[in-house]
Design a protein around this motif. Sequence first.
Motif, PDB file in Angstrom:
ATOM      1  N   HIS A   1       2.710  -6.636   5.704  1.00 21.03           N
ATOM      2  CA  HIS A   1       1.718  -5.619   6.063  1.00 21.03           C
ATOM      3  C   HIS A   1       1.501  -5.413   7.566  1.00 21.03           C
ATOM      4  O   HIS A   1       1.369  -4.289   8.001  1.00 21.03           O
ATOM      5  CB  HIS A   1       0.388  -5.947   5.373  1.00 21.03           C
ATOM      6  CG  HIS A   1      -0.579  -4.816   5.253  1.00 21.03           C
ATOM      7  ND1 HIS A   1      -0.214  -3.524   4.945  1.00 21.03           N
ATOM      8  CD2 HIS A   1      -1.943  -4.787   5.381  1.00 21.03           C
ATOM      9  CE1 HIS A   1      -1.307  -2.758   4.888  1.00 21.03           C
ATOM     10  NE2 HIS A   1      -2.365  -3.497   5.160  1.00 21.03           N
TER      11      HIS A   1
ATOM     12  N   ILE B   1      -3.936  -5.078  -1.049  1.00 22.36           N
ATOM     13  CA  ILE B   1      -3.526  -3.700  -0.723  1.00 22.36           C
ATOM     14  C   ILE B   1      -3.849  -3.344   0.728  1.00 22.36           C
ATOM     15  O   ILE B   1      -3.017  -2.794   1.442  1.00 22.36           O
ATOM     16  CB  ILE B   1      -4.206  -2.687  -1.669  1.00 22.36           C
ATOM     17  CG1 ILE B   1      -3.806  -2.975  -3.121  1.00 22.36           C
ATOM     18  CG2 ILE B   1      -3.807  -1.251  -1.299  1.00 22.36           C
ATOM     19  CD1 ILE B   1      -4.479  -2.085  -4.144  1.00 22.36           C
ATOM     20  N   TRP B   2      -5.031  -3.671   1.204  1.00 18.15           N
ATOM     21  CA  TRP B   2      -5.477  -3.093   2.476  1.00 18.15           C
ATOM     22  C   TRP B   2      -5.623  -4.054   3.641  1.00 18.15           C
ATOM     23  O   TRP B   2      -5.528  -3.646   4.799  1.00 18.15           O
ATOM     24  CB  TRP B   2      -6.819  -2.366   2.294  1.00 18.15           C
ATOM     25  CG  TRP B   2      -6.741  -1.196   1.378  1.00 18.15           C
ATOM     26  CD1 TRP B   2      -7.304  -1.084   0.131  1.00 18.15           C
ATOM     27  CD2 TRP B   2      -6.058   0.047   1.618  1.00 18.15           C
ATOM     28  NE1 TRP B   2      -7.002   0.143  -0.407  1.00 18.15           N
ATOM     29  CE2 TRP B   2      -6.246   0.853   0.477  1.00 18.15           C
ATOM     30  CE3 TRP B   2      -5.295   0.546   2.692  1.00 18.15           C
ATOM     31  CZ2 TRP B   2      -5.702   2.135   0.380  1.00 18.15           C
ATOM     32  CZ3 TRP B   2      -4.760   1.828   2.580  1.00 18.15           C
ATOM     33  CH2 TRP B   2      -4.967   2.600   1.447  1.00 18.15           C
TER      34      TRP B   2
ATOM     35  N   ASN C   1       0.821  -1.221   0.000  1.00 19.20           N
ATOM     36  CA  ASN C   1       0.000   0.000   0.000  1.00 19.20           C
ATOM     37  C   ASN C   1       0.857   1.275   0.000  1.00 19.20           C
ATOM     38  O   ASN C   1       0.530   2.254  -0.671  1.00 19.20           O
ATOM     39  CB  ASN C   1      -0.989   0.004   1.174  1.00 19.20           C
ATOM     40  CG  ASN C   1      -0.345  -0.235   2.514  1.00 19.20           C
ATOM     41  OD1 ASN C   1       0.575  -1.048   2.634  1.00 19.20           O
ATOM     42  ND2 ASN C   1      -0.806   0.450   3.538  1.00 19.20           N
TER      43      ASN C   1
END
Length: 244
Positions: free
Chosen positions: A149, A123-124, A63
């Motif tokens: 992440h 991505i999140w 991200n």
Amino acid sequence: MRIAILADIHANLTAFQAVLADIEQRGKVDEFWCLGDVVGYGPDPHECITLLQKICRVCIAGNHDLAATGKIDTADFNPRAAESNQWTAQQLTPQDIRYVSNLPLTLEKGEFTLAHGSPRDPIWEYLFSETEAIENLESFSTLYCLVGHTHQPQVFSFSRLKVIGVTKLAHESEILLAEKRLIINPGGIGQPRDGDPRASYGIYDSTIRTFTLYRVSYDIKAVQERMREHNLPTMLISRLEVGR
Ligand code: ZN
């Protein structure tokens, strides 16, 4: 084959170099795989991209990489992340932006799927809980999945559609790769968040079928000094020494 698994370098060149020296001293590797967030937070975005490009052919986007190149909006970032992102974007050369913009969101490498956040939302999504891990099982078809992440080294192991274990990985923890499906997070190099400030990475050995986690000390004060010089947010500077 021995493959170094790197994640969340976060523009921390000193930690990145310390990890590479540690790998070298453990007998080298044949390949490097990187799980994204090469930039963001730290003081050396351009230098980290340059070094990564030299050594690593297998890399996906995180991200922070996508935000720094304007591919995603920072509206969902916390204010400190957004501020550091703005500064990061100004440090990148056109070549850096081209490299980062072309990184894929996921990749399959043999028995592994690589995704920054999670296979269903690379991505999140943060993979912290057993429920989230189970919900992701149908989103990858390989036996194993590698994610980053969260900056927390851990492994989810499954039997059919049930999680049978979530294990935090400490320095020199070794996982045997057998028939069970696994989601493995090697922890973060540039901004660890599990209470241990040392950089975190893993080595996958395809011959003896193991994944081993390693922690590496680095000169945190030198990185903090560079962050101060660039007026990066104080909280991002102080969190490095506590690893939270
Ligand atoms: Zn990250």
